[in-house]
Design a protein around this motif. Structure first.
Motif, PDB file in Angstrom:
ATOM      1  N   SER A  73     -13.049   1.915   2.037  1.00 35.05           N
ATOM      2  CA  SER A  73     -14.316   1.247   1.726  1.00 35.05           C
ATOM      3  C   SER A  73     -14.264   0.393   0.468  1.00 35.05           C
ATOM      4  CB  SER A  73     -15.433   2.286   1.574  1.00 35.05           C
ATOM      5  OG  SER A  73     -15.570   3.040   2.750  1.00 35.05           O
ATOM      6  N   GLY A  74     -13.254   0.610  -0.370  1.00 34.40           N
ATOM      7  CA  GLY A  74     -13.176  -0.195  -1.583  1.00 34.40           C
ATOM      8  C   GLY A  74     -12.483   0.514  -2.726  1.00 34.40           C
ATOM      9  N   LEU A  75     -12.470  -0.138  -3.881  1.00 29.14           N
ATOM     10  CA  LEU A  75     -11.802   0.351  -5.080  1.00 29.14           C
ATOM     11  C   LEU A  75     -12.501   1.589  -5.626  1.00 29.14           C
ATOM     12  CD1 LEU A  75      -9.576  -0.391  -7.256  1.00 29.14           C
ATOM     13  CD2 LEU A  75     -11.415  -1.564  -8.487  1.00 29.14           C
ATOM     14  N   ILE A  76     -11.722   2.600  -6.011  1.00 27.93           N
ATOM     15  CA  ILE A  76     -12.315   3.806  -6.604  1.00 27.93           C
ATOM     16  C   ILE A  76     -11.844   4.032  -8.041  1.00 27.93           C
ATOM     17  CG2 ILE A  76     -12.616   4.972  -4.397  1.00 27.93           C
ATOM     18  CD1 ILE A  76     -10.158   6.703  -5.176  1.00 27.93           C
ATOM     19  N   GLY A  77     -10.723   3.430  -8.446  1.00 26.36           N
ATOM     20  CA  GLY A  77     -10.251   3.638  -9.810  1.00 26.36           C
ATOM     21  C   GLY A  77      -8.821   3.183 -10.004  1.00 26.36           C
ATOM     22  N   LYS A  78      -8.182   3.755 -11.013  1.00 24.12           N
ATOM     23  CA  LYS A  78      -6.807   3.390 -11.335  1.00 24.12           C
ATOM     24  C   LYS A  78      -6.026   4.632 -11.743  1.00 24.12           C
ATOM     25  CE  LYS A  78      -7.612   2.534 -16.253  1.00 24.12           C
ATOM     26  NZ  LYS A  78      -7.514   1.577 -17.369  1.00 24.12           N
ATOM     27  N   VAL A  79      -4.702   4.536 -11.667  1.00 25.42           N
ATOM     28  CA  VAL A  79      -3.827   5.638 -12.063  1.00 25.42           C
ATOM     29  C   VAL A  79      -3.853   5.767 -13.580  1.00 25.42           C
ATOM     30  CG1 VAL A  79      -1.473   6.516 -12.065  1.00 25.42           C
ATOM     31  CG2 VAL A  79      -2.347   5.314 -10.046  1.00 25.42           C
ATOM     32  N   MET A  95      -2.014   1.437 -11.820  1.00 24.12           N
ATOM     33  CA  MET A  95      -2.092   0.902 -10.465  1.00 24.12           C
ATOM     34  C   MET A  95      -3.480   1.159  -9.884  1.00 24.12           C
ATOM     35  SD  MET A  95       1.496   1.705  -8.507  1.00 24.12           S
ATOM     36  CE  MET A  95       2.971   0.743  -8.835  1.00 24.12           C
ATOM     37  N   ALA A  96      -3.970   0.216  -9.110  1.00 30.25           N
ATOM     38  CA  ALA A  96      -5.282   0.369  -8.473  1.00 30.25           C
ATOM     39  C   ALA A  96      -5.217   1.417  -7.370  1.00 30.25           C
ATOM     40  CB  ALA A  96      -5.741  -0.964  -7.902  1.00 30.25           C
ATOM     41  N   VAL A  97      -6.339   2.123  -7.186  1.00 31.70           N
ATOM     42  CA  VAL A  97      -6.447   3.127  -6.125  1.00 31.70           C
ATOM     43  C   VAL A  97      -7.699   2.817  -5.314  1.00 31.70           C
ATOM     44  CG1 VAL A  97      -6.585   5.584  -5.585  1.00 31.70           C
ATOM     45  CG2 VAL A  97      -5.332   4.819  -7.613  1.00 31.70           C
ATOM     46  N   ASN A 142      -8.465  10.935   1.283  1.00 31.97           N
ATOM     47  CA  ASN A 142      -7.264  10.117   1.408  1.00 31.97           C
ATOM     48  C   ASN A 142      -7.468   8.791   0.687  1.00 31.97           C
ATOM     49  OD1 ASN A 142      -5.745  11.871   3.365  1.00 31.97           O
ATOM     50  ND2 ASN A 142      -7.532  11.440   4.619  1.00 31.97           N
ATOM     51  N   VAL A 143      -6.437   8.370  -0.040  1.00 31.22           N
ATOM     52  CA  VAL A 143      -6.531   7.134  -0.818  1.00 31.22           C
ATOM     53  C   VAL A 143      -5.281   6.290  -0.592  1.00 31.22           C
ATOM     54  CG1 VAL A 143      -7.932   8.249  -2.591  1.00 31.22           C
ATOM     55  CG2 VAL A 143      -5.442   8.158  -2.871  1.00 31.22           C
ATOM     56  N   ILE A 144      -5.331   5.071  -1.108  1.00 32.84           N
ATOM     57  CA  ILE A 144      -4.178   4.173  -1.062  1.00 32.84           C
ATOM     58  C   ILE A 144      -3.951   3.634  -2.469  1.00 32.84           C
ATOM     59  CG2 ILE A 144      -3.252   2.008  -0.139  1.00 32.84           C
ATOM     60  CD1 ILE A 144      -4.969   2.461   2.346  1.00 32.84           C
ATOM     61  N   VAL A 145      -2.775   3.837  -2.981  1.00 32.15           N
ATOM     62  CA  VAL A 145      -2.401   3.282  -4.279  1.00 32.15           C
ATOM     63  C   VAL A 145      -1.832   1.884  -4.027  1.00 32.15           C
ATOM     64  CG1 VAL A 145      -1.037   3.598  -6.370  1.00 32.15           C
ATOM     65  CG2 VAL A 145      -1.886   5.596  -5.126  1.00 32.15           C
ATOM     66  N   PRO A 199       0.823  -1.216   0.000  1.00 34.84           N
ATOM     67  CA  PRO A 199       0.000   0.000   0.000  1.00 34.84           C
ATOM     68  C   PRO A 199       0.856   1.266   0.000  1.00 34.84           C
ATOM     69  CG  PRO A 199       0.087  -0.915   2.209  1.00 34.84           C
ATOM     70  CD  PRO A 199       0.876  -1.855   1.327  1.00 34.84           C
ATOM     71  N   LEU A 200       0.463   2.229  -0.824  1.00 39.96           N
ATOM     72  CA  LEU A 200       1.158   3.516  -0.891  1.00 39.96           C
ATOM     73  C   LEU A 200       0.131   4.621  -0.598  1.00 39.96           C
ATOM     74  CD1 LEU A 200       3.111   2.865  -4.214  1.00 39.96           C
ATOM     75  CD2 LEU A 200       4.016   2.679  -1.893  1.00 39.96           C
ATOM     76  N   PRO A 201       0.088   5.144   0.623  1.00 44.24           N
ATOM     77  CA  PRO A 201      -0.917   6.166   0.970  1.00 44.24           C
ATOM     78  C   PRO A 201      -0.685   7.475   0.231  1.00 44.24           C
ATOM     79  CG  PRO A 201       0.649   5.873   2.772  1.00 44.24           C
ATOM     80  CD  PRO A 201       0.956   4.803   1.760  1.00 44.24           C
ATOM     81  N   ALA A 202      -1.785   8.149  -0.108  1.00 38.48           N
ATOM     82  CA  ALA A 202      -1.699   9.426  -0.820  1.00 38.48           C
ATOM     83  C   ALA A 202      -2.890  10.296  -0.441  1.00 38.48           C
ATOM     84  CB  ALA A 202      -1.655   9.194  -2.334  1.00 38.48           C
ATOM     85  N   THR A 203      -2.780  11.590  -0.755  1.00 41.00           N
ATOM     86  CA  THR A 203      -3.834  12.558  -0.450  1.00 41.00           C
ATOM     87  C   THR A 203      -4.310  13.223  -1.729  1.00 41.00           C
ATOM     88  OG1 THR A 203      -2.844  12.999   1.721  1.00 41.00           O
ATOM     89  CG2 THR A 203      -4.416  14.623   0.881  1.00 41.00           C
TER      90      THR A 203
END
Length: 293
Positions: free
Chosen positions: A155-161, A149-151, A269-272, A118-122
């Protein structure tokens, strides 16, 4: 003599009616102060109402408390049964994890499609005109972020890079109306059913999972996760739950309407997700038209 008393009664009745009408008219007038008889009547009425309403409210509250107590008892009973089931499932999961780990050590295979870093991001930017399509995060190439990469959120998947610069990245959301955005998914059940997240119903705010075989039996509330077979996304990322299943326009396959687990509107806040399993060579999973993940 009787005629005199009769006339007297009639006169008294007429006078009483006139006085009553006058009092009614007087009481209906807009006034800043009430007369003392009106004040007395009003105070007396209020006192009687208070005397009656307090016991009535007490009885109503008593019966409401009894009902709440009954509901609490039923809920507590149900929660206890769930806790017992959860404890049993946790023990079973721990046992399965141990068996899985032992088997992998025997086979010298330590990585799976579920493994990721996991790579946290804002979120640092969002275009109001494309609110449901793109977000910009504060991590880029210098942080190891790569395209596709998945983001996810908690709560769950929101998209991709979608694209990457040195210090930031653009993320395409699952709610974007992009027919080329396909994600390999699996609907969990007694038999796993595979399909592709492809499209978004903007009116119902539901994801479309297409290419499901017509004979597959899918029920409401079945979980939908990433399959890990697209080559980039790890397996097991939460996508959502099935709301409805309907045949496609040709009747050869089915389309599942899925309620997303994540909220696409409010994202901070998301996680890549960096998949650790070896990825297929670039282009190996492409058909020349669309990209599957």
């Amino acid at each position: 003599m009787p005629q005199f008393f009769l006339n007297k009664r009639l006169i008294i009745l007429l006078v009483s009616i006139i006085v009553l009408v006058a009092l009614i008219g007087f009481s209906l007038r807009e006034r800043s102060n009430l007369t003392w008889p009106e004040q007395f009547l009003k105070d007396t009425t209020g006192w009687v109402q208070s005397l009656v309403s307090k016991p009535a409210h007490y009885l109503a509250g008593f019966f409401e408390n009894l009902q709440d107590l009954q509901n609490t008892y039923e809920e507590n009973k149900e929660l206890k049964s769930r806790v017992e089931k959860i404890a049993s499932l946790e023990a079973e999961v721990q046992e399965l994890k141990k068996d899985n780990k032992d088997l992998r050590e025997v086979l010298d295979e330590t990585r799976t499609l579920r493994d990721f870093e996991p790579l946290p991001a804002t979120v640092i930017g969002r275009n109001p005109d494309r609110w449901h399509e793109m977000i910009i995060i504060d991590k880029g190439k210098s942080n190891g972020i790569k395209k596709n990469m998945a983001v996810v959120t908690s709560s769950g998947l929101i998209g991709k890079v979608k694209s990457v610069t040195q210090f930031s990245s653009t993320v395409q959301l699952l709610s974007a109306m992009d027919p080329k955005n396909r994600i390999s998914a699996v609907i969990q059940g007694e038999t796993e059913v595979f399909g592709f997240v492809q499209g978004f119903d903007d009116k119902q705010k539901l994801l479309l999972v297409k290419a499901i075989p017509s004979g597959a039996k899918i029920e409401k509330d079945q979980a939908v996760i990433t399959s890990g077979l697209g080559g980039v996304f790890p397996k097991g990322l939460t996508i959502g739950k099935v709301v409805e299943v309907k045949p496609d326009q040709y009747g050869l396959n089915q389309t599942a309407l899925v309620k997303p687990g994540a909220d696409f509107y409010d994202i901070e806040n998301v996680i890549v997700i960096k998949r650790l399993m070896t990825q297929p060579e670039k282009g190996a999973l492409k058909d020349g038209k669309e990209e599957e993940l």
